[in-house]
Design a protein around this motif. Structure first.
Motif, PDB file in Angstrom:
ATOM      1  N   ALA A 133       0.844  -1.199   0.000  1.00 18.08           N
ATOM      2  CA  ALA A 133       0.000   0.000   0.000  1.00 18.08           C
ATOM      3  C   ALA A 133       0.880   1.250   0.000  1.00 18.08           C
ATOM      4  O   ALA A 133       1.741   1.416   0.865  1.00 18.08           O
TER       5      ALA A 133
ATOM      6  N   GLY B 294      -0.771   4.340  -0.607  1.00 19.57           N
ATOM      7  CA  GLY B 294      -1.694   5.434  -0.382  1.00 19.57           C
ATOM      8  C   GLY B 294      -3.062   4.926  -0.006  1.00 19.57           C
ATOM      9  O   GLY B 294      -3.377   3.738  -0.179  1.00 19.57           O
ATOM     10  N   ARG B 295      -3.897   5.846   0.531  1.00 14.43           N
ATOM     11  CA  ARG B 295      -5.262   5.489   0.913  1.00 14.43           C
ATOM     12  C   ARG B 295      -6.229   6.417   0.179  1.00 14.43           C
ATOM     13  O   ARG B 295      -5.927   7.570  -0.108  1.00 14.43           O
ATOM     14  N   GLU B 296      -7.428   5.895  -0.059  1.00 13.30           N
ATOM     15  CA  GLU B 296      -8.422   6.633  -0.847  1.00 13.30           C
ATOM     16  C   GLU B 296      -9.793   6.382  -0.249  1.00 13.30           C
ATOM     17  O   GLU B 296     -10.212   5.231  -0.093  1.00 13.30           O
TER      18      GLU B 296
ATOM     19  N   TYR C 188      -0.558   1.140  -9.054  1.00 17.03           N
ATOM     20  CA  TYR C 188       0.471   1.996  -9.623  1.00 17.03           C
ATOM     21  C   TYR C 188       1.555   1.175 -10.334  1.00 17.03           C
ATOM     22  O   TYR C 188       2.127   1.626 -11.320  1.00 17.03           O
TER      23      TYR C 188
ATOM     24  N   THR D 193      -3.129   1.569  -4.068  1.00 15.75           N
ATOM     25  CA  THR D 193      -3.818   2.405  -3.089  1.00 15.75           C
ATOM     26  C   THR D 193      -5.004   1.614  -2.558  1.00 15.75           C
ATOM     27  O   THR D 193      -5.607   0.808  -3.269  1.00 15.75           O
TER      28      THR D 193
ATOM     29  N   THR E 119      -8.720   1.539  -0.253  1.00 10.42           N
ATOM     30  CA  THR E 119      -9.877   2.347   0.136  1.00 10.42           C
ATOM     31  C   THR E 119     -10.133   2.272   1.640  1.00 10.42           C
ATOM     32  O   THR E 119      -9.732   1.320   2.316  1.00 10.42           O
TER      33      THR E 119
END
Length: 243
Positions: free
Chosen positions: A187, A189-191, A205, A222, A224
């Motif tokens: 991971a 990033g977070r969304e 990515y 990323t 959620t």
């Protein structure tokens, strides 16, 4: 001229012993019957002495043969023990050789796998560049037929390369829309997204790859948050128990 031979010299064994005993016996004052009985007793004693000598000789020979037999049996036991020891040693060496051969073959297999793995790892950045080039060409081609044809050519080469790697046991990890797996995903990033379950892979990515069941590169994704918790998958036993 013949020399007269004493009658006692002709006697041997019990007869001579009896005669000698009779001569040693004081016969003075003895009757003829007493003299006969004395001679008989002397003969019996001489016979008993000869029998004892023969018995002692046979006993000595028996003991000698018994010693030889014991020595032979001991030698046979030592030979059997030596043969058993040699057999056990042979079996141990045979087992060690089999283990060594299997270990060597496994090491060679592992070394080939590591060599192939290193080669694949070096090719992965090339695949990444090809995918970025394809995406850029398609996004900017517009009405340019030459650029679109160029993108299609790169796509064909990319597909062919994946086919070659797939033949070597390489699998692509492209988990978009799948549950996040920390063992195969990284991971970055977070969304926030309330429309999907929490901890769902939103974007990829960089694709990941596994080879022979081993992850050689994790997928960069990323994840959620803000959605519902994903329901736990029931095991077969639990599912059957709930019925």
């Amino acid at each position: 001229m013949k020399v007269p031979i004493d009658s006692d010299e002709k006697k041997t064994g019990p007869e001579k012993g009896a005669s000698d005993a009779a001569q040693k016996t004081d016969t003075s004052g003895m009757s003829e019957q007493d003299m006969i009985e004395a001679a008989i007793r002397a003969g019996e004693q001489a016979a008993a002495d000869d029998l004892k000598k023969d018995a002692d000789k046979l006993a000595a020979e028996r003991d000698e043969y018994a010693k030889k037999l014991d020595a032979a049996e001991e030698g046979q036991k030592k030979a059997e023990d030596a043969a058993k020891e040699a057999q056990d040693k042979y079996l141990r060496l045979q087992a060690e050789w089999q283990n060594f051969r299997k270990r060597t073959e496994q090491e060679r297999t592992n070394e080939r796998a590591r060599a192939n793995e290193r080669l694949v790892e070096k090719l992965l950045p090339v695949l990444d560049d090809m995918e970025r080039a394809i995406e850029h060409a398609k996004n900017t081609a517009g009405e340019d037929a030459n650029l679109a044809q160029f993108a299609d050519g790169i796509q064909a080469v990319h597909t062919k390369m994946l086919g070659v790697l797939g033949g070597e046991g390489v699998e692509v990890i492209d988990p978009a829309g799948e549950p996040f797996d920390p063992l195969t995903h990284q991971a970055v990033g977070r969304e926030e997204n309330a429309d999907v379950y929490e901890d769902t892979v939103s974007q990829v990515y960089q694709k990941g790859y596994r080879m022979g069941g081993k992850v050689i590169r994790s997928a960069m994704v990323t994840v959620t948050y803000g959605g519902k918790k994903r329901p736990q998958e029931k095991k077969d036993g639990a599912a059957q128990g709930s019925k």
